[in-house]
Design a protein around this motif. Structure first.
Motif, PDB file in Angstrom:
ATOM      1  N   MET A  23       1.074  -1.183  -0.223  1.00  0.00           N
ATOM      2  CA  MET A  23       0.187   0.116  -0.196  1.00  0.00           C
ATOM      3  C   MET A  23       0.950   1.525  -0.372  1.00  0.00           C
ATOM      4  O   MET A  23       1.467   1.567   0.876  1.00  0.00           O
ATOM      5  CB  MET A  23      -0.731  -0.129   0.822  1.00  0.00           C
ATOM      6  CG  MET A  23      -2.529   1.057   1.170  1.00  0.00           C
ATOM      7  SD  MET A  23      -3.284   1.200  -0.135  1.00  0.00           S
ATOM      8  CE  MET A  23      -3.713   2.774   0.304  1.00  0.00           C
ATOM      9  N   THR A  24       0.555   2.020  -1.141  1.00  0.00           N
ATOM     10  CA  THR A  24       1.587   3.661  -0.801  1.00  0.00           C
ATOM     11  C   THR A  24       0.031   4.327  -1.530  1.00  0.00           C
ATOM     12  O   THR A  24      -0.889   3.688  -1.784  1.00  0.00           O
ATOM     13  CB  THR A  24       2.368   3.324  -2.450  1.00  0.00           C
ATOM     14  OG1 THR A  24       1.468   2.859  -3.699  1.00  0.00           O
ATOM     15  CG2 THR A  24       3.003   2.284  -1.941  1.00  0.00           C
ATOM     16  N   THR A  25       1.325   5.674  -0.939  1.00  0.00           N
ATOM     17  CA  THR A  25      -0.177   6.794  -1.364  1.00  0.00           C
ATOM     18  C   THR A  25       0.277   7.400  -2.672  1.00  0.00           C
ATOM     19  O   THR A  25       1.273   7.634  -3.183  1.00  0.00           O
ATOM     20  CB  THR A  25       0.445   7.998  -0.305  1.00  0.00           C
ATOM     21  OG1 THR A  25       0.899   7.516   1.257  1.00  0.00           O
ATOM     22  CG2 THR A  25      -0.705   9.325  -0.441  1.00  0.00           C
ATOM     23  N   ALA A  26      -0.928   8.019  -3.351  1.00  0.00           N
ATOM     24  CA  ALA A  26      -1.082   8.414  -4.524  1.00  0.00           C
ATOM     25  C   ALA A  26      -0.011   9.885  -4.137  1.00  0.00           C
ATOM     26  O   ALA A  26      -0.254  10.563  -3.898  1.00  0.00           O
ATOM     27  CB  ALA A  26      -2.370   8.532  -5.065  1.00  0.00           C
ATOM     28  N   PRO A  27       0.798   9.880  -5.640  1.00  0.00           N
ATOM     29  CA  PRO A  27       1.273  11.199  -6.226  1.00  0.00           C
ATOM     30  C   PRO A  27       0.327  12.482  -5.001  1.00  0.00           C
ATOM     31  O   PRO A  27      -0.244  12.365  -5.746  1.00  0.00           O
ATOM     32  CB  PRO A  27       2.077  11.314  -7.104  1.00  0.00           C
ATOM     33  CG  PRO A  27       1.941   9.487  -7.554  1.00  0.00           C
ATOM     34  CD  PRO A  27       0.887   9.238  -6.662  1.00  0.00           C
ATOM     35  N   VAL A  28       1.636  13.464  -5.140  1.00  0.00           N
ATOM     36  CA  VAL A  28       0.148  15.310  -4.978  1.00  0.00           C
ATOM     37  C   VAL A  28       0.546  15.668  -6.496  1.00  0.00           C
ATOM     38  O   VAL A  28       1.801  15.325  -6.787  1.00  0.00           O
ATOM     39  CB  VAL A  28       0.737  15.348  -3.418  1.00  0.00           C
ATOM     40  CG1 VAL A  28       0.755  17.297  -3.444  1.00  0.00           C
ATOM     41  CG2 VAL A  28       0.015  15.144  -2.400  1.00  0.00           C
ATOM     42  N   LEU A  29      -0.563  15.636  -6.750  1.00  0.00           N
ATOM     43  CA  LEU A  29      -0.024  16.702  -8.492  1.00  0.00           C
ATOM     44  C   LEU A  29      -0.881  17.695  -7.979  1.00  0.00           C
ATOM     45  O   LEU A  29      -1.687  18.340  -7.829  1.00  0.00           O
ATOM     46  CB  LEU A  29      -1.361  16.328  -9.420  1.00  0.00           C
ATOM     47  CG  LEU A  29      -0.766  14.054  -9.488  1.00  0.00           C
ATOM     48  CD1 LEU A  29      -1.361  13.789 -10.531  1.00  0.00           C
ATOM     49  CD2 LEU A  29       1.008  14.270 -10.450  1.00  0.00           C
ATOM     50  N   GLU A  30      -0.009  19.465  -8.184  1.00  0.00           N
ATOM     51  CA  GLU A  30      -0.551  20.550  -8.506  1.00  0.00           C
ATOM     52  C   GLU A  30      -1.741  21.008  -9.045  1.00  0.00           C
ATOM     53  O   GLU A  30      -1.865  21.044 -10.624  1.00  0.00           O
ATOM     54  CB  GLU A  30       0.682  21.348  -8.832  1.00  0.00           C
ATOM     55  CG  GLU A  30       0.527  22.774  -8.569  1.00  0.00           C
ATOM     56  CD  GLU A  30       2.045  23.322  -8.377  1.00  0.00           C
ATOM     57  OE1 GLU A  30       2.295  23.250  -8.209  1.00  0.00           O
ATOM     58  OE2 GLU A  30       1.420  24.869  -7.733  1.00  0.00           O
ATOM     59  N   GLY A  31      -2.781  21.520  -8.465  1.00  0.00           N
ATOM     60  CA  GLY A  31      -3.979  21.857  -8.798  1.00  0.00           C
ATOM     61  C   GLY A  31      -4.540  20.588  -8.966  1.00  0.00           C
ATOM     62  O   GLY A  31      -6.287  21.098  -9.946  1.00  0.00           O
ATOM     63  N   LEU A  32      -4.860  19.283  -8.584  1.00  0.00           N
ATOM     64  CA  LEU A  32      -5.445  18.453  -9.228  1.00  0.00           C
ATOM     65  C   LEU A  32      -5.674  17.459  -7.375  1.00  0.00           C
ATOM     66  O   LEU A  32      -5.172  17.361  -6.413  1.00  0.00           O
ATOM     67  CB  LEU A  32      -4.834  17.326 -10.077  1.00  0.00           C
ATOM     68  CG  LEU A  32      -4.312  17.634 -11.124  1.00  0.00           C
ATOM     69  CD1 LEU A  32      -3.524  16.643 -12.093  1.00  0.00           C
ATOM     70  CD2 LEU A  32      -5.424  18.452 -11.879  1.00  0.00           C
ATOM     71  N   ARG A  33      -6.677  17.870  -6.853  1.00  0.00           N
ATOM     72  CA  ARG A  33      -7.101  16.618  -6.011  1.00  0.00           C
ATOM     73  C   ARG A  33      -7.963  15.271  -6.292  1.00  0.00           C
ATOM     74  O   ARG A  33      -8.373  14.795  -7.162  1.00  0.00           O
ATOM     75  CB  ARG A  33      -8.691  17.058  -5.802  1.00  0.00           C
ATOM     76  CG  ARG A  33      -8.752  16.810  -3.724  1.00  0.00           C
ATOM     77  CD  ARG A  33     -10.242  17.223  -3.712  1.00  0.00           C
ATOM     78  NE  ARG A  33     -10.966  15.987  -3.841  1.00  0.00           N
ATOM     79  CZ  ARG A  33     -12.706  15.918  -3.452  1.00  0.00           C
ATOM     80  NH1 ARG A  33     -13.415  16.971  -3.039  1.00  0.00           N
ATOM     81  NH2 ARG A  33     -13.303  14.648  -3.069  1.00  0.00           N
ATOM     82  N   HIS A  34      -6.484  14.005  -5.781  1.00  0.00           N
ATOM     83  CA  HIS A  34      -6.788  12.689  -6.324  1.00  0.00           C
ATOM     84  C   HIS A  34      -8.158  12.302  -5.255  1.00  0.00           C
ATOM     85  O   HIS A  34      -8.553  12.655  -3.922  1.00  0.00           O
ATOM     86  CB  HIS A  34      -6.312  12.277  -4.815  1.00  0.00           C
ATOM     87  CG  HIS A  34      -5.398  11.009  -5.114  1.00  0.00           C
ATOM     88  ND1 HIS A  34      -6.359   9.829  -3.823  1.00  0.00           N
ATOM     89  CD2 HIS A  34      -5.080  10.086  -5.330  1.00  0.00           C
ATOM     90  CE1 HIS A  34      -6.499   9.035  -4.256  1.00  0.00           C
ATOM     91  NE2 HIS A  34      -5.671   8.435  -5.741  1.00  0.00           N
ATOM     92  N   GLN A  35      -9.116  11.706  -5.894  1.00  0.00           N
ATOM     93  CA  GLN A  35     -10.594  10.901  -6.568  1.00  0.00           C
ATOM     94  C   GLN A  35     -10.264   9.616  -5.643  1.00  0.00           C
ATOM     95  O   GLN A  35     -11.271   9.484  -4.769  1.00  0.00           O
ATOM     96  CB  GLN A  35     -11.555  11.234  -7.413  1.00  0.00           C
ATOM     97  CG  GLN A  35     -12.439  10.665  -6.902  1.00  0.00           C
ATOM     98  CD  GLN A  35     -13.615  10.706  -8.396  1.00  0.00           C
ATOM     99  OE1 GLN A  35     -14.181  12.034  -9.055  1.00  0.00           O
ATOM    100  NE2 GLN A  35     -13.802   9.980  -9.053  1.00  0.00           N
ATOM    101  N   ALA A  36      -9.578   8.637  -6.582  1.00  0.00           N
ATOM    102  CA  ALA A  36      -9.183   7.345  -6.233  1.00  0.00           C
ATOM    103  C   ALA A  36      -8.241   7.233  -6.469  1.00  0.00           C
ATOM    104  O   ALA A  36      -7.787   6.911  -7.522  1.00  0.00           O
ATOM    105  CB  ALA A  36     -10.660   6.604  -6.203  1.00  0.00           C
ATOM    106  N   SER A  37      -8.400   5.289  -6.079  1.00  0.00           N
ATOM    107  CA  SER A  37      -7.089   4.358  -6.272  1.00  0.00           C
ATOM    108  C   SER A  37      -7.792   2.946  -6.691  1.00  0.00           C
ATOM    109  O   SER A  37      -8.312   2.825  -5.728  1.00  0.00           O
ATOM    110  CB  SER A  37      -6.492   4.370  -5.341  1.00  0.00           C
ATOM    111  OG  SER A  37      -5.503   5.266  -4.904  1.00  0.00           O
ATOM    112  N   GLY A  38      -7.502   2.750  -7.776  1.00  0.00           N
ATOM    113  CA  GLY A  38      -7.531   1.551  -8.364  1.00  0.00           C
ATOM    114  C   GLY A  38      -5.929   0.807  -8.114  1.00  0.00           C
ATOM    115  O   GLY A  38      -5.503   1.164  -7.437  1.00  0.00           O
TER     116      GLY A  38
END
Ligand code: PZK
Length: 298
Positions: A1-16
């Motif tokens: 289990m890892t964390t989704a990368p932070v992308l500037e200006g984009l909100r993380h919504q879901a992980s597959g």
């Protein structure tokens, strides 16, 4: 289990398992595919170089070649078409139209394999659909079957009769999903067969926008489909998977008990698998992956 990368200006919504979704604006999402691979339901620690790019390139290829059959969600994949905070991911990111997703997986089966073969052997049906007698494992079916499924609360998907779609979605939408599933699969299977790859079966996801059915998600990739090398297909045995067999065989050879974490893969296994993915894209599209990636990066 890892964390989704932070992308500037984009909100993380879901992980597959090996993908991430970010919100771009009210009307758009960003889908990002990683280089990670799962085998025996475990995500492996070692990336397969270029795998995310192959899955993205294949989806882009198939969406272009099926756009006359059904509108699709792809809005952009070249760096200049992506939101600024995602341009560095060009080659494994797609900007897509945000849809109201239809809560069924639309599966097409062209060959008798896996759970379908087991059910046929015990009662002559696949997902309740009667088939002619005398078929062998991995035989080509007389016509592709539409065998929808629904996400079960716990993990794996559950097959449902087409009548459940008719009851829940109405006959017009259920019939449209059936026809599109068979038509898009048939288009892909015919093109692939001419390039030495059999598409045994596949899963599509559709959504709605402005009252229209739209093809979404990844399309005719080795993660959503069974790819078989045509020269290794013979009815009576289950052919090896084009992409994962090499990894599965090596993992089996180690005596691993199939609980996480998996053993680390040797370089010859990761490199050999990367080469198979690249080969699948290049055979199907007739284009080098580097050429596609150069267009993506701009
Ligand atoms: C959507 N997924 C599955 C994919 C994940 C999960 N065009 C769309 N509009 C609205 N929702 C979706 C899509 C698409 N495609 C797809 N879940 C929602 C999924 C990738 C990564 F974590």
């Amino acid at each position: 289990m890892t964390t989704a990368p932070v992308l500037e200006g984009l909100r993380h919504q879901a992980s597959g398992k090996v993908r991430e979704i970010y919100e771009v604006d009210d009307a758009h999402l960003l889908l990002v595919t990683t280089d990670r691979l799962s085998a025996f339901d475990v995500v492996l620690d070692d990336p397969i170089a270029g795998r995310g790019t192959v899955l993205t390139a294949l989806t882009q290829f198939w969406l272009e070649r099926t756009a006359d059959l059904v509108p699709n969600h792809l809005v952009g994949w070249r760096a200049f078409e992506l939101p600024p905070g995602a341009r560095h991911l060009a080659g494994r990111a797609m900007l897509v139209r945000r849809l109201d997703m239809i809560p069924f997986e639309c599966i097409a089966r062209g060959y008798l394999v896996g759970s379908g073969w087991k059910e046929y052997r015990s009662g002559g049906t696949v997902c309740g659909i009667p088939l002619p007698a005398g078929l062998r494992e991995a035989d080509k079916l007389p016509e592709p079957l539409f065998t929808p499924s629904t996400k079960a609360i716990t993990g794996h998907d559950e097959n449902v009769p087409e009548s459940v779609l008719v009851d829940r979605l109405g006959p017009d939408l259920a019939g449209r999903l059936h026809d599109l599933t068979v038509d898009v699969y048939s288009r892909g299977a015919e093109l692939a067969a001419g390039k030495g790859i059999l598409l045994a079966d596949t899963k599509f996801e559709f959504g709605m926008a402005d009252g229209e059915v739209v093809l979404a998600d990844e399309v005719l990739t080795p993660d959503s489909s069974r790819f078989w090398p045509a020269d290794q297909w013979r009815p009576g045995a289950s052919p090896p998977s084009f992409d994962k067999q090499f990894v599965r065989d090596w993992l089996e050879s180690t005596g691993w008990d199939k609980t996480a974490p998996a053993p680390r893969l040797p370089a010859e296994v990761t490199d050999g698998t990367a080469a198979r993915y690249r080969d699948a894209y290049e055979r199907l599209s007739g284009r080098s992956l580097d050429d596609w990636l150069a267009e993506a990066k701009g």
